[in-house]
Design a protein around this motif. Structure first.
Motif, PDB file in Angstrom:
ATOM      1  N   VAL A  32       0.620  -1.296  -0.257  1.00  7.60           N
ATOM      2  CA  VAL A  32      -0.142   0.397   0.256  1.00  7.60           C
ATOM      3  C   VAL A  32       1.114   1.202  -0.223  1.00  7.60           C
ATOM      4  CG1 VAL A  32      -1.991   1.189   0.786  1.00  7.60           C
ATOM      5  CG2 VAL A  32      -1.738  -1.525   0.539  1.00  7.60           C
ATOM      6  N   ALA A  33       2.254   0.891   0.986  1.00 11.16           N
ATOM      7  CA  ALA A  33       3.244   2.294   1.243  1.00 11.16           C
ATOM      8  C   ALA A  33       3.561   2.401  -0.634  1.00 11.16           C
ATOM      9  CB  ALA A  33       4.041   2.471   1.902  1.00 11.16           C
ATOM     10  N   THR A  34       4.180   2.104  -1.302  1.00 14.61           N
ATOM     11  CA  THR A  34       4.515   1.437  -2.467  1.00 14.61           C
ATOM     12  C   THR A  34       3.706   1.409  -3.689  1.00 14.61           C
ATOM     13  OG1 THR A  34       6.017  -0.156  -2.598  1.00 14.61           O
ATOM     14  CG2 THR A  34       5.558   0.349  -4.722  1.00 14.61           C
ATOM     15  N   VAL A  35       2.008   1.366  -3.324  1.00 11.83           N
ATOM     16  CA  VAL A  35       1.242   1.961  -4.468  1.00 11.83           C
ATOM     17  C   VAL A  35       0.908   3.811  -4.234  1.00 11.83           C
ATOM     18  CG1 VAL A  35      -1.453   1.993  -4.728  1.00 11.83           C
ATOM     19  CG2 VAL A  35      -0.514   0.069  -4.441  1.00 11.83           C
ATOM     20  N   GLY A  36       1.097   4.356  -2.923  1.00 14.92           N
ATOM     21  CA  GLY A  36       0.614   5.308  -2.517  1.00 14.92           C
ATOM     22  C   GLY A  36       1.372   5.941  -3.223  1.00 14.92           C
ATOM     23  N   ARG A  37       2.850   5.520  -3.180  1.00 11.11           N
ATOM     24  CA  ARG A  37       4.121   7.064  -3.720  1.00 11.11           C
ATOM     25  C   ARG A  37       3.859   7.000  -5.365  1.00 11.11           C
ATOM     26  NH1 ARG A  37       7.269   4.400  -0.218  1.00 11.11           N
ATOM     27  NH2 ARG A  37       8.385   2.947  -1.626  1.00 11.11           N
ATOM     28  N   GLN A  38       3.249   6.247  -5.548  1.00  9.50           N
ATOM     29  CA  GLN A  38       3.471   6.445  -7.286  1.00  9.50           C
ATOM     30  C   GLN A  38       2.327   7.007  -7.183  1.00  9.50           C
ATOM     31  OE1 GLN A  38       4.932   5.192 -10.037  1.00  9.50           O
ATOM     32  NE2 GLN A  38       6.662   3.899  -7.640  1.00  9.50           N
ATOM     33  N   LEU A  39       0.861   6.986  -6.178  1.00 13.59           N
ATOM     34  CA  LEU A  39       0.142   8.261  -6.826  1.00 13.59           C
ATOM     35  C   LEU A  39       0.237   9.298  -6.773  1.00 13.59           C
ATOM     36  CD1 LEU A  39      -2.643   5.384  -5.585  1.00 13.59           C
ATOM     37  CD2 LEU A  39      -3.164   6.801  -7.921  1.00 13.59           C
ATOM     38  N   LYS A  40       1.161   9.555  -5.735  1.00 11.19           N
ATOM     39  CA  LYS A  40       1.569  10.738  -5.329  1.00 11.19           C
ATOM     40  C   LYS A  40       2.172  11.260  -6.640  1.00 11.19           C
ATOM     41  CE  LYS A  40       3.713  14.017  -1.951  1.00 11.19           C
ATOM     42  NZ  LYS A  40       4.314  13.492  -0.656  1.00 11.19           N
ATOM     43  N   LEU A  41       3.208  10.472  -7.120  1.00 13.17           N
ATOM     44  CA  LEU A  41       4.027  10.749  -7.887  1.00 13.17           C
ATOM     45  C   LEU A  41       3.604  11.339  -9.040  1.00 13.17           C
ATOM     46  CD1 LEU A  41       7.458   8.483  -7.316  1.00 13.17           C
ATOM     47  CD2 LEU A  41       7.332  10.785  -6.824  1.00 13.17           C
ATOM     48  N   ARG A  42       3.111  10.424  -9.175  1.00 18.78           N
ATOM     49  CA  ARG A  42       2.106  10.483 -11.038  1.00 18.78           C
ATOM     50  C   ARG A  42       1.625  11.753 -10.921  1.00 18.78           C
ATOM     51  NH1 ARG A  42       3.067   7.540 -15.981  1.00 18.78           N
ATOM     52  NH2 ARG A  42       4.378   5.501 -15.204  1.00 18.78           N
ATOM     53  N   ARG A  43       0.548  12.106  -9.992  1.00 21.54           N
ATOM     54  CA  ARG A  43      -0.038  13.163  -9.953  1.00 21.54           C
ATOM     55  C   ARG A  43       0.746  14.532  -9.527  1.00 21.54           C
ATOM     56  NH1 ARG A  43      -0.344  16.437  -5.770  1.00 21.54           N
ATOM     57  NH2 ARG A  43      -0.246  14.924  -3.743  1.00 21.54           N
ATOM     58  N   GLU A  44       1.987  14.775  -9.097  1.00 19.35           N
ATOM     59  CA  GLU A  44       2.423  15.615  -9.021  1.00 19.35           C
ATOM     60  C   GLU A  44       3.463  16.036  -9.677  1.00 19.35           C
ATOM     61  OE1 GLU A  44       5.536  14.963  -5.635  1.00 19.35           O
ATOM     62  OE2 GLU A  44       3.916  15.709  -4.251  1.00 19.35           O
ATOM     63  N   ALA A  45       3.693  15.253 -10.945  1.00 18.40           N
ATOM     64  CA  ALA A  45       4.470  14.884 -12.007  1.00 18.40           C
ATOM     65  C   ALA A  45       3.297  15.588 -13.279  1.00 18.40           C
ATOM     66  CB  ALA A  45       5.068  13.321 -12.405  1.00 18.40           C
ATOM     67  N   VAL A  46       2.261  15.907 -13.369  1.00 15.36           N
ATOM     68  CA  VAL A  46       0.704  16.402 -14.061  1.00 15.36           C
ATOM     69  C   VAL A  46       1.015  17.140 -13.172  1.00 15.36           C
ATOM     70  CG1 VAL A  46       0.593  14.054 -15.303  1.00 15.36           C
ATOM     71  CG2 VAL A  46      -1.026  15.632 -13.699  1.00 15.36           C
ATOM     72  N   GLY A  47       1.142  17.581 -12.278  1.00 20.69           N
ATOM     73  CA  GLY A  47       1.587  19.444 -11.661  1.00 20.69           C
ATOM     74  C   GLY A  47      -0.439  19.823 -11.037  1.00 20.69           C
ATOM     75  N   MET A  48      -0.872  18.416 -10.688  1.00 17.54           N
ATOM     76  CA  MET A  48      -2.736  18.686 -10.212  1.00 17.54           C
ATOM     77  C   MET A  48      -1.836  18.039  -8.531  1.00 17.54           C
ATOM     78  SD  MET A  48      -4.909  15.985 -10.849  1.00 17.54           S
ATOM     79  CE  MET A  48      -5.646  16.462 -12.704  1.00 17.54           C
ATOM     80  N   ARG A  49      -3.341  19.064  -8.244  1.00 11.74           N
ATOM     81  CA  ARG A  49      -2.809  19.445  -6.476  1.00 11.74           C
ATOM     82  C   ARG A  49      -4.010  18.110  -6.092  1.00 11.74           C
ATOM     83  NH1 ARG A  49      -3.340  25.941  -5.086  1.00 11.74           N
ATOM     84  NH2 ARG A  49      -1.120  26.470  -5.435  1.00 11.74           N
ATOM     85  N   ALA A  50      -3.671  17.681  -5.023  1.00  9.02           N
ATOM     86  CA  ALA A  50      -4.643  16.709  -4.205  1.00  9.02           C
ATOM     87  C   ALA A  50      -5.884  16.982  -3.909  1.00  9.02           C
ATOM     88  CB  ALA A  50      -4.457  16.251  -2.666  1.00  9.02           C
ATOM     89  N   ALA A  51      -6.403  18.498  -4.098  1.00 11.56           N
ATOM     90  CA  ALA A  51      -7.851  19.321  -4.025  1.00 11.56           C
ATOM     91  C   ALA A  51      -8.311  18.128  -5.718  1.00 11.56           C
ATOM     92  CB  ALA A  51      -7.958  19.845  -3.655  1.00 11.56           C
ATOM     93  N   GLN A  52      -7.809  18.701  -6.620  1.00  7.94           N
ATOM     94  CA  GLN A  52      -8.197  18.688  -8.146  1.00  7.94           C
ATOM     95  C   GLN A  52      -8.454  17.424  -8.080  1.00  7.94           C
ATOM     96  OE1 GLN A  52      -4.574  21.594  -9.264  1.00  7.94           O
ATOM     97  NE2 GLN A  52      -5.800  22.404 -10.167  1.00  7.94           N
ATOM     98  N   PHE A  53      -7.224  16.667  -7.690  1.00  2.00           N
ATOM     99  CA  PHE A  53      -7.566  15.276  -8.615  1.00  2.00           C
ATOM    100  C   PHE A  53      -8.515  14.836  -7.470  1.00  2.00           C
ATOM    101  CE2 PHE A  53      -5.944  10.886  -6.977  1.00  2.00           C
ATOM    102  CZ  PHE A  53      -5.959  10.670  -8.548  1.00  2.00           C
ATOM    103  N   GLY A  54      -8.688  14.816  -6.473  1.00  2.06           N
ATOM    104  CA  GLY A  54      -9.978  14.296  -5.271  1.00  2.06           C
ATOM    105  C   GLY A  54     -10.983  14.573  -6.042  1.00  2.06           C
ATOM    106  N   GLU A  55     -10.961  15.826  -6.509  1.00  3.96           N
ATOM    107  CA  GLU A  55     -12.707  16.250  -7.417  1.00  3.96           C
ATOM    108  C   GLU A  55     -12.385  15.407  -8.686  1.00  3.96           C
ATOM    109  OE1 GLU A  55     -16.073  17.900  -8.514  1.00  3.96           O
ATOM    110  OE2 GLU A  55     -14.503  18.443  -7.001  1.00  3.96           O
ATOM    111  N   ALA A  56     -11.518  15.301  -9.793  1.00  2.07           N
ATOM    112  CA  ALA A  56     -11.274  14.182 -10.766  1.00  2.07           C
ATOM    113  C   ALA A  56     -11.651  12.898 -10.235  1.00  2.07           C
ATOM    114  CB  ALA A  56     -10.426  14.465 -11.228  1.00  2.07           C
ATOM    115  N   VAL A  57     -11.710  12.660  -9.394  1.00  2.00           N
ATOM    116  CA  VAL A  57     -11.954  10.874  -9.052  1.00  2.00           C
ATOM    117  C   VAL A  57     -12.296  10.411  -8.189  1.00  2.00           C
ATOM    118  CG1 VAL A  57      -9.211  10.168  -9.664  1.00  2.00           C
ATOM    119  CG2 VAL A  57     -10.122  10.632  -6.958  1.00  2.00           C
ATOM    120  N   GLY A  58     -13.273  11.934  -7.662  1.00  2.00           N
ATOM    121  CA  GLY A  58     -14.460  11.764  -6.845  1.00  2.00           C
ATOM    122  C   GLY A  58     -14.390  11.588  -5.294  1.00  2.00           C
TER     123      GLY A  58
END
Length: 291
Positions: A32-58
């Motif tokens: 779960v830690a590895t998956v979470g880290r990959q999700l965060k790296l991918r999100r930051e790589a596209v310049g998306m904030r957590a709030a924006q990403f959360g809105e997009a995925v629900g």
């Protein structure tokens, strides 16, 4: 996901019971830690904030942070939606299999892993139908009967874990599987008549498989070594084995030769006292005709 006046309600932690990480499950924590880290790296790589990403995925921002920190297990649909939103090309969706196994309790996952490698499986069940033979409805009814009750999400998690073990029937080459169950268990209509009929049909189908031996211990039989509870023996192609029984060795799995000989003696004695496979299957079919 509901829509109210054009505003989408984002999933919060209250909507996700039963998806916490077991801190005692080292492998699960690491996955779960590895998956979470990959999700965060991918999100930051596209310049998306957590709030924006959360809105997009629900999902709410707080839950996004917890998933990325490895403190929550992401649902499969969360990974699919994240893969799409972040343009990961299937890399995030591919993590679903590992994440799915993390949701199963560690002891069930360990048992399933051993069963998946066994060349021979022997199971005696004293009070119920063995988990490897249970239908989804039968398994759910048994788990729902527990007190104190499990949460609905935990029930689904436990049913899924029990059914996942049944993939052992699809292995090639097939293991030799020997079941012995008490006749009394065949008369208890767990879940109601229709659910019980489906369970009897499942037993009938399993009893006809070439690599499965199904035996029933008659209610009028004499005492035998399995009356204290469940017994399971797993034998592997390399000559090793592991077993456990509720009535001996504190119920813990054992692999010592002397202890295994005791369990093998118990199981062989039980099989000798039970009805032969042909008569056992006839009994199941008789009960099915009466249901």
């Amino acid at each position: 996901m509901s829509v109210d006046d054009g505003v989408r309600r984002l999933r919060s932690e209250a909507d996700e019971p039963g998806w916490e990480v077991d801190p005692d499950d080292d492998w699960g924590v690491a996955v779960v830690a590895t998956v979470g880290r990959q999700l965060k790296l991918r999100r930051e790589a596209v310049g998306m904030r957590a709030a924006q990403f959360g809105e997009a995925v629900g999902y709410g921002e707080d839950l996004v942070y917890k998933i990325e920190a490895g403190r929550r297990i992401p649902r499969p649909e969360y990974l699919d939606r994240a893969d799409e939103v972040l343009g990961a090309g299937g890399l995030l969706s591919a993590m679903k299999e590992d994440v799915k196994r993390v949701r199963y309790p560690k002891k069930v996952r360990d048992l399933a892993a051993m069963e998946a490698k066994a060349a021979e499986i022997g199971v005696y069940e004293c009070n119920t139908v063995p988990g490897l033979l249970q239908t989804p409805e039968h398994a759910r009814a048994l788990i729902e009967a527990a007190q104190p009750p499990y949460s609905p999400d935990d029930i689904e998690r436990m049913v899924a874990a029990r059914l996942a073990r049944q993939s052992v029937f699809d292995r090639d080459p097939s293991p030799s599987i020997n079941f012995v169950l008490e006749e009394a268990a065949l008369h208890r209509e767990v879940g109601g008549t229709m659910t019980w009929r489906q369970q009897l049909e499942r037993l009938q189908k399993a009893g006809r498989l070439r690599h499965v031996t199904l035996q029933v211990m008659p209610t009028k039989s004499d005492a035998h070594p399995g009356l204290d509870g469940r017994i399971e023996l797993l034998k592997f192609a390399d000559g090793t084995a592991v077993g456990r029984a509720d009535g001996v060795f504190s119920g813990r799995p054992v692999s010592d030769a002397k202890q295994l000989r005791i369990l093998e003696l118990w199981f062989s004695t039980i099989r000798a006292q039970a009805l032969p496979p042909r008569e056992s299957l006839a009994l199941v079919e008789q009960l099915l005709g009466e249901t």
